[in-house]
Design an enzyme around this catalytic site. Structure first.
Site, PDB file in Angstrom:
ATOM      1  N   SER A  56     -12.481 -29.840 120.274  1.00 40.97           N
ATOM      2  CA  SER A  56     -11.518 -29.082 119.481  1.00 40.97           C
ATOM      3  C   SER A  56     -10.857 -30.036 118.499  1.00 40.97           C
ATOM      4  O   SER A  56      -9.851 -30.678 118.832  1.00 40.97           O
ATOM      5  CB  SER A  56     -10.464 -28.417 120.374  1.00 40.97           C
ATOM      6  OG  SER A  56      -9.439 -27.837 119.585  1.00 40.97           O
ATOM      7  N   GLU A  57     -11.433 -30.146 117.312  1.00 43.52           N
ATOM      8  CA  GLU A  57     -10.887 -31.070 116.323  1.00 43.52           C
ATOM      9  C   GLU A  57      -9.455 -30.713 115.944  1.00 43.52           C
ATOM     10  O   GLU A  57      -8.616 -31.599 115.751  1.00 43.52           O
ATOM     11  CB  GLU A  57     -11.780 -31.108 115.083  1.00 43.52           C
ATOM     12  CG  GLU A  57     -13.111 -31.812 115.273  1.00 43.52           C
ATOM     13  CD  GLU A  57     -14.132 -30.979 116.040  1.00 43.52           C
ATOM     14  OE1 GLU A  57     -15.123 -31.559 116.527  1.00 43.52           O
ATOM     15  OE2 GLU A  57     -13.928 -29.750 116.157  1.00 43.52           O
ATOM     16  N   GLN A  79     -15.841 -37.043 115.662  1.00 44.29           N
ATOM     17  CA  GLN A  79     -17.158 -37.618 115.940  1.00 44.29           C
ATOM     18  C   GLN A  79     -18.023 -37.801 114.691  1.00 44.29           C
ATOM     19  O   GLN A  79     -18.702 -38.808 114.537  1.00 44.29           O
ATOM     20  CB  GLN A  79     -17.882 -36.756 116.965  1.00 44.29           C
ATOM     21  CG  GLN A  79     -19.022 -37.452 117.644  1.00 44.29           C
ATOM     22  CD  GLN A  79     -19.519 -36.669 118.841  1.00 44.29           C
ATOM     23  OE1 GLN A  79     -20.299 -35.733 118.700  1.00 44.29           O
ATOM     24  NE2 GLN A  79     -19.070 -37.057 120.034  1.00 44.29           N
ATOM     25  N   ASP A  82     -18.255 -34.399 109.192  1.00 48.03           N
ATOM     26  CA  ASP A  82     -18.667 -33.006 108.993  1.00 48.03           C
ATOM     27  C   ASP A  82     -17.908 -32.040 109.898  1.00 48.03           C
ATOM     28  O   ASP A  82     -17.862 -30.835 109.636  1.00 48.03           O
ATOM     29  CB  ASP A  82     -20.171 -32.857 109.280  1.00 48.03           C
ATOM     30  CG  ASP A  82     -21.007 -33.932 108.618  1.00 48.03           C
ATOM     31  OD1 ASP A  82     -20.776 -35.126 108.916  1.00 48.03           O
ATOM     32  OD2 ASP A  82     -21.891 -33.601 107.821  1.00 48.03           O
ATOM     33  N   TYR A  83     -17.302 -32.553 110.972  1.00 52.45           N
ATOM     34  CA  TYR A  83     -16.597 -31.703 111.932  1.00 52.45           C
ATOM     35  C   TYR A  83     -15.090 -31.720 111.716  1.00 52.45           C
ATOM     36  O   TYR A  83     -14.334 -31.165 112.525  1.00 52.45           O
ATOM     37  CB  TYR A  83     -16.883 -32.172 113.371  1.00 52.45           C
ATOM     38  CG  TYR A  83     -18.337 -32.247 113.742  1.00 52.45           C
ATOM     39  CD1 TYR A  83     -19.297 -31.446 113.121  1.00 52.45           C
ATOM     40  CD2 TYR A  83     -18.771 -33.131 114.714  1.00 52.45           C
ATOM     41  CE1 TYR A  83     -20.630 -31.514 113.458  1.00 52.45           C
ATOM     42  CE2 TYR A  83     -20.108 -33.211 115.075  1.00 52.45           C
ATOM     43  CZ  TYR A  83     -21.040 -32.409 114.441  1.00 52.45           C
ATOM     44  OH  TYR A  83     -22.358 -32.494 114.778  1.00 52.45           O
ATOM     45  N   HIS A 126     -24.470 -33.782 109.548  1.00 55.28           N
ATOM     46  CA  HIS A 126     -24.144 -35.151 109.928  1.00 55.28           C
ATOM     47  C   HIS A 126     -24.243 -36.098 108.736  1.00 55.28           C
ATOM     48  O   HIS A 126     -24.463 -37.295 108.906  1.00 55.28           O
ATOM     49  CB  HIS A 126     -25.078 -35.643 111.043  1.00 55.28           C
ATOM     50  CG  HIS A 126     -24.961 -34.879 112.317  1.00 55.28           C
ATOM     51  ND1 HIS A 126     -25.580 -33.668 112.499  1.00 55.28           N
ATOM     52  CD2 HIS A 126     -24.283 -35.147 113.470  1.00 55.28           C
ATOM     53  CE1 HIS A 126     -25.304 -33.221 113.725  1.00 55.28           C
ATOM     54  NE2 HIS A 126     -24.521 -34.103 114.324  1.00 55.28           N
TER      55      HIS A 126
END
Length: 256
Positions: A56-57, A79, A82-83, A126
């Site tokens: 959960s960013e 991580q 892109d997220y 990514h």
């Protein structure tokens, strides 16, 4: 050191120096991160200072903002860049605005670390470079190192900063600079020089660019992976090109 080792060293040094510094993110605790940047932090500094977060960013950054407001200095890992989009509102509406909206009563001394950019055949989720989405936001500092020496010094400065810092790490450079797609280092003399990383603490100032190559004909402004692409181009272009590594996109070093 390579960039991974330099970043890891910065985290170890600051966590040993300041008990308020902590690190967390997805797989960033026991496993040490997918790229090993947080390797051995949990084993050395304990479960309460290096731990794994849920996927959960938004929650990762929101928790960090609360921690920062209470006096801690969290360094959170997204991580892959892109997220980072689910956390965007927390970063730009909360972290970036906390000092102003509280008239200086609270700050958000957090660092949001994330590997970014292409060059490793990571596919559509990514390989993105979202730095421009943050350079336009008042209250944020955006840092992108291009080499191991700067990576450690700038991450140390970011952790010590009282305001939120977005710290993007070019994953293409994690193991060293390369010329385009070929596994061939460019400017080996410069790469070797900037891989000499002290094991102890040092700080590279946020907001100060680095002149990587002197020149009088044309100036190339770049950052991250493109520093090494620009150096390769300058060396083969037949012109006297100056190459400036911005290092910090915000604040911009206008004087340099």
């Amino acid at each position: 050191m390579n960039m991974i080792q330099a970043l890891n060293s910065a985290l170890h040094v600051k966590m040993a120096e300041d008990p308020n510094v902590l690190s967390f993110g997805e797989d960033a605790g026991y496993f040490g991160g997918v790229f090993r940047v947080t390797d051995q932090l949990q084993q050395k500094h304990g479960l309460t200072r290096s731990f794994d977060a849920p996927i959960s960013e938004c929650g990762i950054v929101a928790a960090a903002i609360g921690m920062g407001a209470y006096g801690l200095r969290p360094v959170v890992e997204i991580q892959f860049a892109d997220y980072i989009y689910p956390a965007y509102d927390q970063i730009v509406s909360e972290a970036a605005k906390l000092r102003y909206r509280s008239a200086g009563q609270f700050t958000s001394p957090i660092v949001v670390r994330s590997p970014y950019g292409g060059g490793i055949f990571g596919g559509q989720t990514h390989s993105q470079s979202p730095e421009s989405l943050f350079t336009h936001i008042a209250g944020l500092k955006v840092v992108i190192p291009s080499n191991p020496y700067d990576a450690k010094g700038l991450l140390t400065a970011a952790i010590e900063d009282d305001d939120p810092v977005i710290f993007f790490e070019p994953k293409r450079l994690y193991n060293g600079p390369f010329d385009g797609w070929h596994q061939k280092p460019v400017s080996p003399w410069k790469a070797q020089e900037l891989a000499q990383v002290p094991t102890g603490k040092y700080v590279e100032p946020i907001g100060k660019a680095r002149i990587m190559r002197e020149g009088a004909d044309v100036t190339i402004l770049c950052y991250g992976t493109m520093v090494w692409v620009s150096l390769a181009g300058a060396e083969h272009a037949g012109v006297d090109a100056e190459v400036i590594d911005l290092r910090t996109l915000v604040p911009l070093d206008i004087e340099t």
